[in-house]
Design a protein around this motif. Structure first.
Motif, PDB file in Angstrom:
ATOM      1  N   UNK A 138       0.840  -1.183   0.000  1.00 34.78           N
ATOM      2  CA  UNK A 138       0.000   0.000   0.000  1.00 34.78           C
ATOM      3  C   UNK A 138       0.878   1.236   0.000  1.00 34.78           C
ATOM      4  N   UNK A 139       0.625   2.175  -0.900  1.00 38.45           N
ATOM      5  CA  UNK A 139       1.452   3.379  -0.949  1.00 38.45           C
ATOM      6  C   UNK A 139       1.258   4.225   0.302  1.00 38.45           C
ATOM      7  N   UNK A 140       2.337   4.881   0.716  1.00 40.29           N
ATOM      8  CA  UNK A 140       2.250   5.738   1.898  1.00 40.29           C
ATOM      9  C   UNK A 140       1.532   7.036   1.574  1.00 40.29           C
ATOM     10  N   UNK A 141       1.696   7.539   0.380  1.00 41.41           N
ATOM     11  CA  UNK A 141       1.048   8.782  -0.005  1.00 41.41           C
ATOM     12  C   UNK A 141      -0.458   8.562  -0.126  1.00 41.41           C
ATOM     13  N   UNK A 142      -1.195   9.611   0.133  1.00 36.73           N
ATOM     14  CA  UNK A 142      -2.636   9.505   0.021  1.00 36.73           C
ATOM     15  C   UNK A 142      -3.017   9.474  -1.458  1.00 36.73           C
ATOM     16  N   UNK A 143      -3.607   8.376  -1.874  1.00 33.75           N
ATOM     17  CA  UNK A 143      -3.993   8.212  -3.271  1.00 33.75           C
ATOM     18  C   UNK A 143      -5.220   7.322  -3.335  1.00 33.75           C
ATOM     19  N   UNK A 144      -6.020   7.511  -4.361  1.00 35.33           N
ATOM     20  CA  UNK A 144      -7.200   6.668  -4.551  1.00 35.33           C
ATOM     21  C   UNK A 144      -6.780   5.257  -4.928  1.00 35.33           C
ATOM     22  N   UNK A 145      -7.579   4.319  -4.527  1.00 30.64           N
ATOM     23  CA  UNK A 145      -7.340   2.935  -4.897  1.00 30.64           C
ATOM     24  C   UNK A 145      -7.533   2.794  -6.399  1.00 30.64           C
ATOM     25  N   UNK A 146      -6.630   2.084  -7.042  1.00 32.88           N
ATOM     26  CA  UNK A 146      -6.703   1.919  -8.501  1.00 32.88           C
ATOM     27  C   UNK A 146      -7.778   0.898  -8.877  1.00 32.88           C
ATOM     28  N   UNK A 147      -8.155   0.932 -10.128  1.00 34.64           N
ATOM     29  CA  UNK A 147      -9.121  -0.036 -10.646  1.00 34.64           C
ATOM     30  C   UNK A 147      -8.582  -1.459 -10.494  1.00 34.64           C
ATOM     31  N   UNK A 148      -7.297  -1.658 -10.730  1.00 34.06           N
ATOM     32  CA  UNK A 148      -6.695  -2.984 -10.570  1.00 34.06           C
ATOM     33  C   UNK A 148      -6.784  -3.480  -9.130  1.00 34.06           C
ATOM     34  N   UNK A 165     -12.248  -7.213  -5.080  1.00 33.29           N
ATOM     35  CA  UNK A 165     -13.482  -7.892  -5.463  1.00 33.29           C
ATOM     36  C   UNK A 165     -13.240  -9.398  -5.590  1.00 33.29           C
ATOM     37  N   UNK A 166     -12.118  -9.764  -6.167  1.00 32.72           N
ATOM     38  CA  UNK A 166     -11.780 -11.190  -6.304  1.00 32.72           C
ATOM     39  C   UNK A 166     -11.648 -11.854  -4.942  1.00 32.72           C
ATOM     40  N   UNK A 169     -19.057  -1.520  -7.589  1.00 33.29           N
ATOM     41  CA  UNK A 169     -19.503  -0.146  -7.837  1.00 33.29           C
ATOM     42  C   UNK A 169     -18.332   0.831  -7.782  1.00 33.29           C
ATOM     43  N   UNK A 170     -17.440   0.641  -6.807  1.00 33.78           N
ATOM     44  CA  UNK A 170     -16.265   1.515  -6.682  1.00 33.78           C
ATOM     45  C   UNK A 170     -15.383   1.395  -7.917  1.00 33.78           C
ATOM     46  N   UNK A 171     -15.245   0.194  -8.429  1.00 31.26           N
ATOM     47  CA  UNK A 171     -14.448  -0.033  -9.629  1.00 31.26           C
ATOM     48  C   UNK A 171     -14.966   0.817 -10.789  1.00 31.26           C
ATOM     49  N   UNK A 223     -14.931  -3.537 -20.761  1.00 30.02           N
ATOM     50  CA  UNK A 223     -14.133  -2.374 -21.128  1.00 30.02           C
ATOM     51  C   UNK A 223     -12.692  -2.775 -21.428  1.00 30.02           C
ATOM     52  N   UNK A 224     -12.361  -4.015 -21.270  1.00 32.64           N
ATOM     53  CA  UNK A 224     -11.003  -4.494 -21.418  1.00 32.64           C
ATOM     54  C   UNK A 224     -10.453  -4.935 -20.069  1.00 32.64           C
ATOM     55  N   UNK A 225      -9.378  -5.668 -20.063  1.00 30.73           N
ATOM     56  CA  UNK A 225      -8.803  -6.175 -18.817  1.00 30.73           C
ATOM     57  C   UNK A 225      -8.394  -5.010 -17.927  1.00 30.73           C
ATOM     58  N   UNK A 226      -8.583  -5.056 -16.607  1.00 28.06           N
ATOM     59  CA  UNK A 226      -9.209  -6.144 -15.853  1.00 28.06           C
ATOM     60  C   UNK A 226     -10.725  -6.037 -15.782  1.00 28.06           C
ATOM     61  N   UNK A 227     -11.313  -5.118 -16.535  1.00 31.98           N
ATOM     62  CA  UNK A 227     -12.760  -4.912 -16.474  1.00 31.98           C
ATOM     63  C   UNK A 227     -13.528  -6.183 -16.786  1.00 31.98           C
ATOM     64  N   UNK A 228     -13.081  -6.912 -17.759  1.00 31.46           N
ATOM     65  CA  UNK A 228     -13.745  -8.156 -18.139  1.00 31.46           C
ATOM     66  C   UNK A 228     -13.815  -9.098 -16.945  1.00 31.46           C
ATOM     67  N   UNK A 229     -12.739  -9.232 -16.210  1.00 33.04           N
ATOM     68  CA  UNK A 229     -12.720 -10.188 -15.105  1.00 33.04           C
ATOM     69  C   UNK A 229     -13.654  -9.763 -13.983  1.00 33.04           C
ATOM     70  N   UNK A 230     -13.641  -8.501 -13.605  1.00 34.77           N
ATOM     71  CA  UNK A 230     -14.484  -8.087 -12.492  1.00 34.77           C
ATOM     72  C   UNK A 230     -15.961  -8.194 -12.862  1.00 34.77           C
ATOM     73  N   UNK A 231     -16.324  -7.783 -14.052  1.00 36.10           N
ATOM     74  CA  UNK A 231     -17.732  -7.836 -14.454  1.00 36.10           C
ATOM     75  C   UNK A 231     -18.221  -9.271 -14.600  1.00 36.10           C
ATOM     76  N   UNK A 232     -17.442 -10.115 -15.213  1.00 38.81           N
ATOM     77  CA  UNK A 232     -17.854 -11.514 -15.339  1.00 38.81           C
ATOM     78  C   UNK A 232     -17.951 -12.182 -13.974  1.00 38.81           C
ATOM     79  N   UNK A 233     -16.965 -11.922 -13.119  1.00 37.64           N
ATOM     80  CA  UNK A 233     -16.979 -12.495 -11.768  1.00 37.64           C
ATOM     81  C   UNK A 233     -18.190 -11.992 -10.997  1.00 37.64           C
ATOM     82  N   UNK A 234     -18.471 -10.691 -11.121  1.00 37.36           N
ATOM     83  CA  UNK A 234     -19.580 -10.108 -10.372  1.00 37.36           C
ATOM     84  C   UNK A 234     -20.931 -10.642 -10.857  1.00 37.36           C
ATOM     85  N   UNK A 235     -21.092 -10.770 -12.154  1.00 34.13           N
ATOM     86  CA  UNK A 235     -22.344 -11.314 -12.690  1.00 34.13           C
ATOM     87  C   UNK A 235     -22.546 -12.768 -12.267  1.00 34.13           C
ATOM     88  N   UNK A 236     -21.469 -13.550 -12.250  1.00 31.80           N
ATOM     89  CA  UNK A 236     -21.570 -14.945 -11.816  1.00 31.80           C
ATOM     90  C   UNK A 236     -21.921 -15.024 -10.334  1.00 31.80           C
TER      91      UNK A 236
END
Length: 150
Positions: A29-39, A45-46, A89-91, A113-126
């Motif tokens: 985890x980065x020490x600087x304050x930053x938003x969590x990335x989509x990855x 989510x996984x 939803x956050x993703x 939308x492309x990787x990793x979007x494909x994985x999260x959406x497919x996983x979430x729908x399942x």
């Protein structure tokens, strides 16, 4: 449809999974304050989805022989679904670094939308299909989750 019993490996896997989470928290985890990335949101989510499956196996084994414990595990399972739903939803609200804005309908229509979007959406729908099969809408929105013993 009954859930498969847990393999013997699952019991020894839990300490390793916990150690991996501790490692990730301590070193990645980065020490600087930053938003969590989509990855990172995809990875979270996984984890929530996998933990839902593990708790589901424990719930299936425990519920028939120990109702109170089974009810608590069932409540955990519902909370894990709620967490996975929030990660998803956050993703989709996280900044996209690909130079284009993602289409809101992409997930619902299974157009990734492309990787990793494909994985999260497919996983979430399942997972959503599994959750709808195992829980009522009232279960999913009940703050107490219908525990029979408190």
């Amino acid at each position: 449809m009954p859930t498969e019993p847990l393999p013997e490996l699952a019991v020894s896997f839990l300490p390793f999974a916990t150690a991996a989470l501790d490692f990730h928290r301590a070193l990645n985890l980065p020490e600087a304050q930053a938003a969590t990335s989509r990855g990172e949101l995809d990875a979270l989510h996984a984890h929530a989805s996998a933990l839902y499956g593990l708790i589901d196996s424990h719930t299936a084994r425990t519920g028939p022989v120990a109702r109170a414990e089974g009810d608590h595990l069932r409540a955990c399972r519902i909370r894990l679904w709620q967490a996975a739903d929030h990660f998803h939803d956050a993703f989709h609200t996280a900044p996209y670094t690909g130079g284009r804005l993602p289409a809101g309908e992409a997930c619902r229509s299974r157009l990734p939308e492309g990787a990793p979007d494909l994985t999260i959406c497919q996983r979430h729908l399942a997972l959503a299909a599994r959750v709808r099969r195992d829980h009522t809408p009232a279960d999913l929105h009940d703050p107490v989750t219908g525990l029979t013993h408190h």
